[in-house]
Scaffold this motif. Structure first.
Motif, PDB file in Angstrom:
ATOM      1  N   HIS A   1       5.946 -26.176 -16.609  1.00  0.00           N
ATOM      2  CA  HIS A   1       7.160 -26.953 -15.816  1.00  0.00           C
ATOM      3  C   HIS A   1       6.352 -27.571 -14.742  1.00  0.00           C
ATOM      4  O   HIS A   1       6.759 -28.772 -14.634  1.00  0.00           O
ATOM      5  N   ARG A   2       5.445 -27.189 -14.047  1.00  0.00           N
ATOM      6  CA  ARG A   2       4.883 -27.977 -12.938  1.00  0.00           C
ATOM      7  C   ARG A   2       3.909 -29.130 -13.463  1.00  0.00           C
ATOM      8  O   ARG A   2       3.997 -30.213 -13.027  1.00  0.00           O
ATOM      9  N   LYS A   3       3.286 -28.800 -14.581  1.00  0.00           N
ATOM     10  CA  LYS A   3       2.434 -29.928 -15.225  1.00  0.00           C
ATOM     11  C   LYS A   3       3.608 -31.129 -15.539  1.00  0.00           C
ATOM     12  O   LYS A   3       3.137 -32.381 -15.282  1.00  0.00           O
ATOM     13  N   VAL A   4       4.924 -30.950 -16.262  1.00  0.00           N
ATOM     14  CA  VAL A   4       5.717 -32.080 -16.495  1.00  0.00           C
ATOM     15  C   VAL A   4       6.232 -32.494 -15.257  1.00  0.00           C
ATOM     16  O   VAL A   4       6.317 -33.630 -15.066  1.00  0.00           O
ATOM     17  N   ARG A   5       6.384 -31.691 -14.181  1.00  0.00           N
ATOM     18  CA  ARG A   5       7.092 -32.184 -13.118  1.00  0.00           C
ATOM     19  C   ARG A   5       6.098 -33.391 -12.286  1.00  0.00           C
ATOM     20  O   ARG A   5       6.537 -34.451 -11.772  1.00  0.00           O
ATOM     21  N   ASP A   6       4.803 -32.719 -12.167  1.00  0.00           N
ATOM     22  CA  ASP A   6       3.853 -33.393 -11.307  1.00  0.00           C
ATOM     23  C   ASP A   6       3.217 -34.753 -11.961  1.00  0.00           C
ATOM     24  O   ASP A   6       2.651 -35.471 -11.418  1.00  0.00           O
ATOM     25  N   SER A   7       3.639 -34.764 -13.407  1.00  0.00           N
ATOM     26  CA  SER A   7       3.420 -35.960 -14.146  1.00  0.00           C
ATOM     27  C   SER A   7       4.453 -36.913 -14.023  1.00  0.00           C
ATOM     28  O   SER A   7       4.577 -38.176 -14.442  1.00  0.00           O
ATOM     29  N   PHE A   8       5.646 -36.893 -13.395  1.00  0.00           N
ATOM     30  CA  PHE A   8       6.666 -37.743 -13.061  1.00  0.00           C
ATOM     31  C   PHE A   8       7.364 -37.895 -14.227  1.00  0.00           C
ATOM     32  O   PHE A   8       7.833 -39.236 -14.231  1.00  0.00           O
ATOM     33  N   ASP A   9       7.269 -37.247 -15.513  1.00  0.00           N
ATOM     34  CA  ASP A   9       7.673 -37.654 -16.697  1.00  0.00           C
ATOM     35  C   ASP A   9       9.308 -37.203 -16.974  1.00  0.00           C
ATOM     36  O   ASP A   9       9.712 -35.973 -17.515  1.00  0.00           O
ATOM     37  N   GLY A  10      10.053 -37.720 -16.190  1.00  0.00           N
ATOM     38  CA  GLY A  10      11.641 -37.585 -16.110  1.00  0.00           C
ATOM     39  C   GLY A  10      12.306 -38.602 -15.513  1.00  0.00           C
ATOM     40  O   GLY A  10      11.695 -39.611 -14.646  1.00  0.00           O
ATOM     41  N   LEU A  11      13.612 -38.362 -14.995  1.00  0.00           N
ATOM     42  CA  LEU A  11      14.360 -39.124 -14.289  1.00  0.00           C
ATOM     43  C   LEU A  11      13.902 -38.799 -12.964  1.00  0.00           C
ATOM     44  O   LEU A  11      14.290 -37.925 -12.335  1.00  0.00           O
ATOM     45  N   ILE A  12      13.572 -39.889 -11.966  1.00  0.00           N
ATOM     46  CA  ILE A  12      13.301 -39.578 -10.708  1.00  0.00           C
ATOM     47  C   ILE A  12      14.070 -40.395  -9.830  1.00  0.00           C
ATOM     48  O   ILE A  12      14.162 -41.565  -9.835  1.00  0.00           O
ATOM     49  N   ILE A  13      14.548 -39.661  -8.900  1.00  0.00           N
ATOM     50  CA  ILE A  13      15.949 -40.136  -7.910  1.00  0.00           C
ATOM     51  C   ILE A  13      15.285 -40.027  -6.322  1.00  0.00           C
ATOM     52  O   ILE A  13      15.301 -38.917  -5.922  1.00  0.00           O
TER      53      ILE A  13
ATOM     54  N   ALA B   1       8.056 -38.144   0.871  1.00  0.00           N
ATOM     55  CA  ALA B   1       9.484 -38.381   0.627  1.00  0.00           C
ATOM     56  C   ALA B   1       9.951 -37.421  -0.233  1.00  0.00           C
ATOM     57  O   ALA B   1       9.349 -36.870  -1.529  1.00  0.00           O
ATOM     58  N   PRO B   2      11.270 -36.833  -0.005  1.00  0.00           N
ATOM     59  CA  PRO B   2      12.072 -36.018  -0.854  1.00  0.00           C
ATOM     60  C   PRO B   2      12.856 -36.551  -1.885  1.00  0.00           C
ATOM     61  O   PRO B   2      13.141 -37.457  -1.929  1.00  0.00           O
ATOM     62  N   VAL B   3      12.493 -36.010  -2.961  1.00  0.00           N
ATOM     63  CA  VAL B   3      13.033 -36.722  -4.422  1.00  0.00           C
ATOM     64  C   VAL B   3      13.628 -35.386  -5.269  1.00  0.00           C
ATOM     65  O   VAL B   3      13.476 -34.382  -5.168  1.00  0.00           O
ATOM     66  N   TYR B   4      14.406 -36.002  -6.309  1.00  0.00           N
ATOM     67  CA  TYR B   4      14.969 -35.327  -7.230  1.00  0.00           C
ATOM     68  C   TYR B   4      14.504 -35.565  -8.571  1.00  0.00           C
ATOM     69  O   TYR B   4      14.391 -36.944  -8.632  1.00  0.00           O
ATOM     70  N   ILE B   5      14.324 -34.652  -9.376  1.00  0.00           N
ATOM     71  CA  ILE B   5      14.100 -35.117 -10.745  1.00  0.00           C
ATOM     72  C   ILE B   5      14.575 -34.240 -11.972  1.00  0.00           C
ATOM     73  O   ILE B   5      15.008 -33.156 -11.794  1.00  0.00           O
ATOM     74  N   ALA B   6      14.976 -34.834 -12.889  1.00  0.00           N
ATOM     75  CA  ALA B   6      15.500 -34.166 -14.208  1.00  0.00           C
ATOM     76  C   ALA B   6      14.573 -34.534 -15.434  1.00  0.00           C
ATOM     77  O   ALA B   6      14.207 -35.584 -15.467  1.00  0.00           O
ATOM     78  N   PHE B   7      14.730 -33.341 -16.012  1.00  0.00           N
ATOM     79  CA  PHE B   7      13.729 -33.694 -17.440  1.00  0.00           C
ATOM     80  C   PHE B   7      14.013 -33.041 -18.414  1.00  0.00           C
ATOM     81  O   PHE B   7      14.336 -31.532 -17.989  1.00  0.00           O
ATOM     82  N   LEU B   8      13.521 -32.933 -19.604  1.00  0.00           N
ATOM     83  CA  LEU B   8      13.909 -32.245 -20.788  1.00  0.00           C
ATOM     84  C   LEU B   8      12.829 -31.641 -21.304  1.00  0.00           C
ATOM     85  O   LEU B   8      11.618 -32.249 -21.661  1.00  0.00           O
ATOM     86  N   ARG B   9      12.631 -30.402 -21.793  1.00  0.00           N
ATOM     87  CA  ARG B   9      11.405 -29.679 -22.490  1.00  0.00           C
ATOM     88  C   ARG B   9      11.993 -29.204 -23.646  1.00  0.00           C
ATOM     89  O   ARG B   9      13.174 -28.709 -23.979  1.00  0.00           O
ATOM     90  N   PHE B  10      11.147 -29.317 -24.843  1.00  0.00           N
ATOM     91  CA  PHE B  10      11.670 -28.600 -26.294  1.00  0.00           C
ATOM     92  C   PHE B  10      10.888 -27.309 -26.267  1.00  0.00           C
ATOM     93  O   PHE B  10       9.764 -27.078 -25.986  1.00  0.00           O
TER      94      PHE B  10
END
Length: 305
Positions: free
Chosen positions: A265-277, A220-229
């Motif tokens: 960046h990849r670790k955060v994205r692949d943990s789905f720690d953000g808004l997934i659409i 499934a293609p998805v979009y994700i937005a997340f914030l890093r400090f």
């Protein structure tokens, strides 16, 4: 150290970082080897390059830690590389056996060395056997460039990375703790793990990176937005953020804690720690004939009391 042996060259072509063993073998060569406390600077402290070379494994070129092995001719080797050379000395090809070089282990235990991040501001001097552990946690260790659109290898402190993102990656820079961004893509069927946008926000005297991208989650293609400090994890936990996306009378809201840029960046994205659409939902939010993605993502950052 040069060698004409193809076997030796093959072993050296596959370096492996070996952590110092946490065992009693290490403890018997010096006192307080696990004490991470820095030693007061000693102006006359010098360690000759010859001593450093003696403690360098000839195969992986990393510093050696107990047990340090040697062959009958006195050539040394780290414990991590011994099984890789099939119990043969890579220097003279004699059988290694189980001989430990206790003298070299004791020499190492007597050394005190500066942190390798001295140029970044760390002025501590550490016992040889504590140095590696300190460096893995040193607050002065540099950060990797947080830009996810390329395999950028630039490292540095936060101010230098902010300047690098602005000047070299042409990243959008914004002041303030609230944001309202519109993401448009003419052909939303093309996902292909594309990184779309990175925006840097300056607020509360800190910097934050907002990522928005498309990637494939299974089939499934998805979009994700997340914030890093842009700082360490212990500081990141002082902040929270929210993201909101919607359309056609519906909306999705995400609230979380920004992840430190110490996490890739990849670790955060692949943990789905953000808004997934999901893509179908994103196209529903976009309205129209669903042939163009038009997403508006709003959000804010705040400091916890």
């Amino acid at each position: 150290m040069a060698s004409g042996s193809p076997f030796f060259d093959d072993i050296r072509s596959k370096p492996e970082v070996i952590d110092p063993p946490q065992s009693e073998d290490m403890m018997d060569v010096g006192e307080n080897v696990n004490d991470p406390s820095p030693i007061v600077l000693k102006p006359n402290l010098t360690v000759s390059s010859g001593v450093r070379e003696l403690l360098e494994c000839p195969v992986c070129l990393n510093a050696m830690y107990p047990p340090i092995h040697q062959c009958s001719n006195g050539h040394t080797l780290c414990s991590g590389c011994k099984p890789r050379v099939h119990n043969r000395c890579p220097t003279c090809r004699h059988e290694l056996g189980n001989i430990r070089c206790l003298a070299l282990e004791k020499v190492a235990a007597s050394l005190e060395l500066p942190c390798k991040y001295q140029s970044f501001g760390c002025m501590g001097i550490y016992p040889y056997y504590s140095k590696l552990k300190h460096e893995s946690q040193c607050v002065y260790r540099p950060y990797n460039c947080p830009y996810a659109g390329s395999e950028c290898t630039v490292i540095g402190d936060i101010p230098s990375l902010v300047a690098h993102l602005k000047d070299d990656h042409k990243v959008d820079m914004h002041n303030g703790s609230t944001f309202n961004h519109r993401y448009v893509k003419s052909n939303p069927q093309e996902v292909e793990n594309a990184t779309w946008m990175l925006t840097v926000f300056s607020c509360f005297g800190q910097y934050f990176c907002l990522h928005f991208e498309a990637f494939q989650l299974g089939m499934a293609p998805v979009y994700i937005a997340f914030l890093r400090f842009m700082g360490d994890d212990n500081e990141a936990k002082n902040y929270s953020y929210s993201l909101e996306v919607g359309g056609n009378g519906r909306k999705m809201i995400w609230q979380g804690v920004p992840r430190s840029v110490r996490d890739s960046h990849r670790k955060v994205r692949d943990s789905f720690d953000g808004l997934i659409i999901q893509r179908n939902m994103a196209l529903f939010f976009s309205g129209g004939d669903r042939k163009e993605l038009k997403l508006r993502v709003t959000g804010r950052i705040w400091k916890e009391q």
